[in-house]
Motif scaffolding. Structure first.
Motif, PDB file in Angstrom:
ATOM      1  N   UNK A   1       0.837  -1.205   0.000  1.00  7.74           N
ATOM      2  CA  UNK A   1       0.000   0.000   0.000  1.00  7.74           C
ATOM      3  C   UNK A   1       0.875   1.260   0.000  1.00  7.74           C
ATOM      4  N   UNK A   2       0.389   2.242  -0.698  1.00 10.11           N
ATOM      5  CA  UNK A   2       1.153   3.484  -0.838  1.00 10.11           C
ATOM      6  C   UNK A   2       0.306   4.627  -0.251  1.00 10.11           C
ATOM      7  N   UNK A   3       0.904   5.349   0.679  1.00 11.09           N
ATOM      8  CA  UNK A   3       0.156   6.432   1.313  1.00 11.09           C
ATOM      9  C   UNK A   3       0.081   7.648   0.386  1.00 11.09           C
ATOM     10  N   UNK A   4      -1.147   8.085   0.111  1.00  7.97           N
ATOM     11  CA  UNK A   4      -1.332   9.253  -0.769  1.00  7.97           C
ATOM     12  C   UNK A   4      -0.669  10.480  -0.168  1.00  7.97           C
ATOM     13  N   UNK A   5      -0.770  10.611   1.161  1.00  4.71           N
ATOM     14  CA  UNK A   5      -0.206  11.788   1.828  1.00  4.71           C
ATOM     15  C   UNK A   5       1.318  11.818   1.674  1.00  4.71           C
ATOM     16  N   UNK A   6       1.947  10.620   1.868  1.00  3.33           N
ATOM     17  CA  UNK A   6       3.415  10.569   1.716  1.00  3.33           C
ATOM     18  C   UNK A   6       3.812  10.819   0.262  1.00  3.33           C
ATOM     19  N   UNK A   7       3.026  10.279  -0.646  1.00  3.87           N
ATOM     20  CA  UNK A   7       3.314  10.436  -2.073  1.00  3.87           C
ATOM     21  C   UNK A   7       3.285  11.921  -2.440  1.00  3.87           C
ATOM     22  N   UNK A   8       2.206  12.584  -2.056  1.00  5.52           N
ATOM     23  CA  UNK A   8       2.064  13.985  -2.470  1.00  5.52           C
ATOM     24  C   UNK A   8       3.109  14.869  -1.770  1.00  5.52           C
ATOM     25  N   UNK A   9       3.429  14.545  -0.519  1.00  3.82           N
ATOM     26  CA  UNK A   9       4.431  15.403   0.145  1.00  3.82           C
ATOM     27  C   UNK A   9       5.813  15.168  -0.470  1.00  3.82           C
ATOM     28  N   UNK A  10       6.114  13.937  -0.906  1.00  3.95           N
ATOM     29  CA  UNK A  10       7.388  13.690  -1.612  1.00  3.95           C
ATOM     30  C   UNK A  10       7.432  14.515  -2.902  1.00  3.95           C
ATOM     31  N   UNK A  11       6.320  14.502  -3.617  1.00  2.98           N
ATOM     32  CA  UNK A  11       6.285  15.238  -4.888  1.00  2.98           C
ATOM     33  C   UNK A  11       6.428  16.740  -4.659  1.00  2.98           C
ATOM     34  N   UNK A  12       5.691  17.232  -3.651  1.00  2.49           N
ATOM     35  CA  UNK A  12       5.691  18.682  -3.419  1.00  2.49           C
ATOM     36  C   UNK A  12       7.062  19.214  -3.006  1.00  2.49           C
ATOM     37  N   UNK A  13       7.871  18.340  -2.396  1.00  2.00           N
ATOM     38  CA  UNK A  13       9.225  18.779  -2.017  1.00  2.00           C
ATOM     39  C   UNK A  13      10.074  19.035  -3.247  1.00  2.00           C
ATOM     40  N   UNK A  14       9.751  18.360  -4.333  1.00  2.00           N
ATOM     41  CA  UNK A  14      10.626  18.424  -5.513  1.00  2.00           C
ATOM     42  C   UNK A  14      10.006  19.139  -6.706  1.00  2.00           C
ATOM     43  N   UNK A  15       8.705  19.282  -6.682  1.00  2.00           N
ATOM     44  CA  UNK A  15       8.028  19.805  -7.875  1.00  2.00           C
ATOM     45  C   UNK A  15       7.088  20.946  -7.491  1.00  2.00           C
ATOM     46  N   UNK A  16       7.096  22.012  -8.317  1.00  2.00           N
ATOM     47  CA  UNK A  16       6.239  23.166  -8.009  1.00  2.00           C
ATOM     48  C   UNK A  16       5.108  23.392  -8.992  1.00  2.00           C
ATOM     49  N   UNK A  24      -9.546   8.279 -11.607  1.00  2.00           N
ATOM     50  CA  UNK A  24     -10.045   7.794 -10.313  1.00  2.00           C
ATOM     51  C   UNK A  24      -8.928   7.140  -9.490  1.00  2.00           C
ATOM     52  N   UNK A  25      -7.988   6.485 -10.156  1.00  2.00           N
ATOM     53  CA  UNK A  25      -6.891   5.816  -9.427  1.00  2.00           C
ATOM     54  C   UNK A  25      -6.070   6.845  -8.639  1.00  2.00           C
ATOM     55  N   UNK A  26      -5.899   8.023  -9.236  1.00  2.00           N
ATOM     56  CA  UNK A  26      -5.002   9.023  -8.653  1.00  2.00           C
ATOM     57  C   UNK A  26      -5.739  10.097  -7.857  1.00  2.00           C
ATOM     58  N   UNK A  27      -7.058   9.933  -7.669  1.00  2.83           N
ATOM     59  CA  UNK A  27      -7.836  11.055  -7.121  1.00  2.83           C
ATOM     60  C   UNK A  27      -7.365  11.497  -5.730  1.00  2.83           C
ATOM     61  N   UNK A  28      -6.866  10.561  -4.925  1.00  7.36           N
ATOM     62  CA  UNK A  28      -6.454  10.982  -3.578  1.00  7.36           C
ATOM     63  C   UNK A  28      -5.158  11.793  -3.594  1.00  7.36           C
ATOM     64  N   UNK A  29      -4.379  11.661  -4.669  1.00  2.00           N
ATOM     65  CA  UNK A  29      -3.189  12.543  -4.706  1.00  2.00           C
ATOM     66  C   UNK A  29      -3.463  13.845  -5.453  1.00  2.00           C
ATOM     67  N   UNK A  30      -4.455  13.840  -6.350  1.00  7.06           N
ATOM     68  CA  UNK A  30      -4.722  15.094  -7.072  1.00  7.06           C
ATOM     69  C   UNK A  30      -5.699  15.995  -6.309  1.00  7.06           C
ATOM     70  N   UNK A 159       4.149   4.544 -12.561  1.00  5.80           N
ATOM     71  CA  UNK A 159       2.843   3.912 -12.756  1.00  5.80           C
ATOM     72  C   UNK A 159       2.255   3.546 -11.404  1.00  5.80           C
ATOM     73  N   UNK A 160       0.961   3.804 -11.252  1.00  6.10           N
ATOM     74  CA  UNK A 160       0.272   3.447 -10.009  1.00  6.10           C
ATOM     75  C   UNK A 160      -0.964   2.625 -10.372  1.00  6.10           C
ATOM     76  N   UNK A 161      -1.031   1.396  -9.844  1.00  6.19           N
ATOM     77  CA  UNK A 161      -2.178   0.540 -10.146  1.00  6.19           C
ATOM     78  C   UNK A 161      -3.379   0.904  -9.273  1.00  6.19           C
ATOM     79  N   UNK A 162      -4.516   0.314  -9.636  1.00  6.01           N
ATOM     80  CA  UNK A 162      -5.746   0.535  -8.861  1.00  6.01           C
ATOM     81  C   UNK A 162      -5.602  -0.053  -7.472  1.00  6.01           C
ATOM     82  N   UNK A 163      -6.258   0.544  -6.489  1.00  5.93           N
ATOM     83  CA  UNK A 163      -6.291   0.058  -5.100  1.00  5.93           C
ATOM     84  C   UNK A 163      -4.929  -0.003  -4.429  1.00  5.93           C
ATOM     85  N   UNK A 164      -3.968   0.764  -4.915  1.00  2.00           N
ATOM     86  CA  UNK A 164      -2.653   0.817  -4.278  1.00  2.00           C
ATOM     87  C   UNK A 164      -2.592   2.019  -3.329  1.00  2.00           C
ATOM     88  N   UNK A 165      -3.128   3.139  -3.788  1.00  2.00           N
ATOM     89  CA  UNK A 165      -3.076   4.350  -2.958  1.00  2.00           C
ATOM     90  C   UNK A 165      -4.099   4.273  -1.830  1.00  2.00           C
TER      91      UNK A 165
END
Ligand SMILES: Cc1ncc(C[n+]2csc(CCOP(=O)(O)OP(=O)(O)O)c2C)c(N)n1
Length: 365
Positions: A1-16, A24-30, A159-165
């Motif tokens: 399982x991949x935490x959406x919160x950890x994913x987005x905070x990792x991205x935000x540290x590096x990307x503006x 729908x797969x990515x909705x919790x990070x977007x 790539x992020x599969x369904x039901x991973x986030x």
């Protein structure tokens, strides 16, 4: 399982800068990105546009942007990826975040299974270095792949599969204040149309509700073609049908879908026949994948459609004017446009169209 919160905070540290077409797969990070301003996040109308926004961002900021999409959007993305961003052309770095519907061994619908099968191969063919994210520990791969993108100045992907986030926070969907429901409108359309009318319905809930309502309420007027994929192309399929039919042709469109290839409206205005009738279910959102907003509320569809050559425009906001305008719309000589403002609301436990080839044969008649 991949935490959406950890994913987005990792991205935000590096990307503006983030852009993309919702999935729908990515909705919790977007979802958290929706709070950002337009310099940090833009929901694009199609995936090629999102890639191009990322290119424009790089040309000014010299920084990598993130572009999110469902794998079905790769087709739209390929043109600017290959002919602009590619290392042998302008060599522009960016990070693609791709929701992987139909990944091997997963259960999904036919259109996703096909796309899922070729997704990795497609990325390989495009020479896009790709990692698969399945667990929190995989987030380290993002730093590595981003470094590669920056050093080599090339697009890279995860790539992020369904039901991973998984997400700790519940997504609060803003339900709009519109009064009409798509299901109400569809049932009445099916009651009012002629026996031989042809209906082409857009991707997502519109096709699923049409399929379900027809089945459950045994409404027999007309024949349906459900665009389970090919988002944004239902109006061109409809035009292709209308040009070659005597019967009425109804395109049931969504605002996200219409915006994806808005130029099609110009073709309909120019080449649309009297039997062409275009219905827009406008909920100003991509409801089928999580209700992410579109720009549809800032568009005057009356001015747009008439200026592009449609002959008539109708609009409905409540039950009373819906039935009146529906009658006028159906009687009009097209190409005609009918904007129906709908709430973001769907029938519970929606079915999905199945036996697609059989449905096609029935549609052809
Ligand atoms: C090319 C492509 N990009 C993204 C998707 C994922 N997708 C499926 S339905 C949908 C939203 C459609 O929005 P709209 O047309 O407004 O209809 P609604 O969902 O609101 O009923 C999206 C983004 C897709 N199927 N194809």
């Amino acid at each position: 399982m991949l935490s959406s919160e950890k994913f987005i905070s990792t991205l935000k540290k590096k990307i503006n800068f983030f852009t993309g077409v919702p999935d729908s797969v990515l909705k919790t990070i977007t979802f958290p990105l929706e709070k950002l301003n337009k310099k940090s996040h833009i929901i694009a109308t199609n995936e090629g546009g999102a890639i191009s926004l990322a290119i424009g961002y790089y040309l000014t900021k010299k920084k990598v942007a993130a572009v999110y999409m469902q794998n079905s959007g790769l087709g739209n993305a390929i043109n600017p990826l290959v002919s602009i961003a590619n290392s042998n052309v302008y060599s522009v770095p960016m990070l693609l975040i791709i929701g992987w519907r139909g990944s091997p061994n997963s259960k999904d619908e036919p259109q996703h299974i096909e796309q899922g099968k070729i997704t990795l191969k497609l990325l390989k063919l495009l020479k896009i270095k790709t990692c698969i994210l399945r667990h929190d520990k995989d987030l380290k791969k993002i730093s590595r792949i981003l470094k590669y993108s920056q050093q080599k100045k090339v697009p890279v992907a995860c790539l992020v599969e369904r039901n991973v986030l998984i997400s700790r926070r519940k997504i609060k969907v803003k339900v709009n204040k519109n009064k009409l429901l798509r299901s109400y409108a569809i049932s009445n359309i099916l009651k009012k149309i002629k026996n031989d009318t042809k209906l082409i319905s857009t991707t997502g809930y519109t096709s699923r509700e049409l399929f379900q309502i027809r089945k459950e309420r045994n409404l027999k007027n007309g024949k349906d073609f459900y665009m389970v994929g090919g988002m944004g192309h239902s109006s061109m399929v409809s035009l292709g049908v209308a040009l070659n039919s005597k019967e009425e042709v109804l395109c049931l469109d969504g605002d996200g879908s219409l915006l994806m290839h808005l130029g099609s409206m110009g073709l309909i205005g120019n080449f649309g026949t009297q039997n062409f009738k275009h219905i827009l279910f406008n909920n100003a959102s991509h409801e089928s994948v999580g209700c992410q907003p579109t720009i549809a509320n800032s568009i005057n569809f009356k001015n747009l459609s008439l200026s592009l050559g449609y002959k008539h425009f109708f609009k409905a906001k409540d039950k009373k004017n819906f039935l009146r305008e529906l009658n006028k719309f159906l009687k009009s000589k097209g190409p005609s446009f009918f904007e129906i403002k709908i709430r973001n609301h769907k029938i519970e436990n929606l079915l999905r169209p199945t036996k697609l080839k059989k449905l096609k044969t029935q549609f052809i008649g």
